[in-house]
Design a protein around this motif. Sequence first.
Motif, short mmCIF file in Angstrom:
data_model
loop_
_atom_site.label_atom_id
_atom_site.label_comp_id
_atom_site.label_asym_id
_atom_site.label_seq_id
_atom_site.Cartn_x
_atom_site.Cartn_y
_atom_site.Cartn_z
N GLU A 127 0.81 -1.21 0.00
CA GLU A 127 0.00 0.00 0.00
C GLU A 127 0.85 1.26 0.00
OE1 GLU A 127 -2.95 -0.12 -0.64
OE2 GLU A 127 -3.79 -2.01 0.08
N ASP A 133 -0.87 -2.94 4.36
CA ASP A 133 -1.83 -2.50 5.34
C ASP A 133 -1.68 -3.36 6.59
OD1 ASP A 133 -3.86 -1.18 6.56
OD2 ASP A 133 -5.47 -2.01 5.33
N SER A 175 3.27 -0.85 10.59
CA SER A 175 3.41 0.42 11.29
C SER A 175 4.51 1.24 10.64
CB SER A 175 3.74 0.17 12.76
OG SER A 175 3.88 1.40 13.46
N LYS A 203 2.62 5.90 13.16
CA LYS A 203 1.22 5.56 12.95
C LYS A 203 1.15 4.33 12.05
CE LYS A 203 -0.87 10.16 13.40
NZ LYS A 203 -1.71 11.20 12.75
N SER A 247 -2.49 2.33 7.65
CA SER A 247 -3.89 2.71 7.37
C SER A 247 -4.14 4.19 7.56
CB SER A 247 -4.84 1.89 8.26
OG SER A 247 -4.53 2.09 9.62
N ALA A 248 -3.39 4.84 8.46
CA ALA A 248 -3.58 6.27 8.70
C ALA A 248 -3.12 7.10 7.52
CB ALA A 248 -2.82 6.69 9.96
N ILE A 273 -3.09 5.90 4.26
CA ILE A 273 -3.78 5.54 3.03
C ILE A 273 -5.29 5.72 3.12
CG2 ILE A 273 -1.96 3.89 2.46
CD1 ILE A 273 -3.90 1.65 3.23
N LYS A 274 -5.76 6.24 4.25
CA LYS A 274 -7.20 6.41 4.45
C LYS A 274 -7.82 7.24 3.35
CE LYS A 274 -10.58 7.88 7.93
NZ LYS A 274 -10.76 8.47 9.28
N GLY A 275 -8.89 6.71 2.75
CA GLY A 275 -9.61 7.43 1.69
C GLY A 275 -8.95 7.38 0.33
N GLN A 276 -7.86 6.65 0.21
CA GLN A 276 -7.14 6.59 -1.07
C GLN A 276 -7.75 5.55 -2.01
OE1 GLN A 276 -3.70 7.71 -2.29
NE2 GLN A 276 -4.40 9.48 -1.12
N SER A 277 -7.89 5.93 -3.27
CA SER A 277 -8.22 4.94 -4.30
C SER A 277 -6.95 4.19 -4.62
CB SER A 277 -8.78 5.62 -5.55
OG SER A 277 -7.82 6.55 -6.05
N ARG A 278 -7.05 3.07 -5.35
CA ARG A 278 -5.84 2.27 -5.62
C ARG A 278 -5.57 2.20 -7.12
NH1 ARG A 278 -3.05 -2.61 -5.75
NH2 ARG A 278 -1.50 -2.71 -4.08
#
Length: 238
Positions: A24, A43, A46, A73, A76-77, A79-84
């Motif tokens: 990711e 994903d 850390s 962090k 996931s913090a 890549i939140k809201g990211q398209s792939r």
Amino acid sequence: MTVKRTLGLAALMVSLAASAAYAELIVLQSTAPALKPGAQLVDGASVKIPSGKTVVFLLPSGATKTVSGPFEKPVSALIKGQSRNAALLTLVSNYIKTGGTSSDRTAATRGLTVGATAASGFSLTAVPVTARGPYCVVKGKPLKLSRSKGGQKLTVTIVDMTAAKRGQATFGAKATTADWPSDVTAGDARYAIVAKGQPMRQVTLKLIDAPPSDDEILPALFANKCEAQLKGYLDALK
């Protein structure tokens, strides 16, 4: 359920889990010892960046993100809201694996956009005389031709393959850039580049309406199939 079937299902689940563990985040540039350029984070992992260190990540969408420490962090913090953009991630990942961007990179990504020179391997306003295939340039910006190093005086002929117009550009001795010929309009068209002692090259210009922001350069190049510049940009991050 038989033992054989149970083992078969278990193997299938492991296989599916492995295939789902996509990278990711890809480290493009880093001064953090634990995050080497080329590292790929999935994903659930850390991200820890010490104080005073900086890492440039390639996000799932293909955009880049610069993160400075202290930072700790989960992936996931970030890549939140990211398209792939799987195709772009695969291209970058494969290029890194082949050694294209294997060195530690500490230079900042700022300044590698429109104003970058051909010497860096990336530009949106200068077309190398050795260019082939799609090449992205910014619409309305003065366009130049470039060569990797200076030398003897060199005259280059540019031919618009669609409009059947031609013009010449001349590199002065030791000069690495020359103005695009004024009698050949730079547009979304195919051009031949002819220089003495070199094979004819064909390049298709792709006009970009506005310079992309630093973090959107890779998606813009990928969307326009300007792969040579995409690789040049990655190399310029070394």
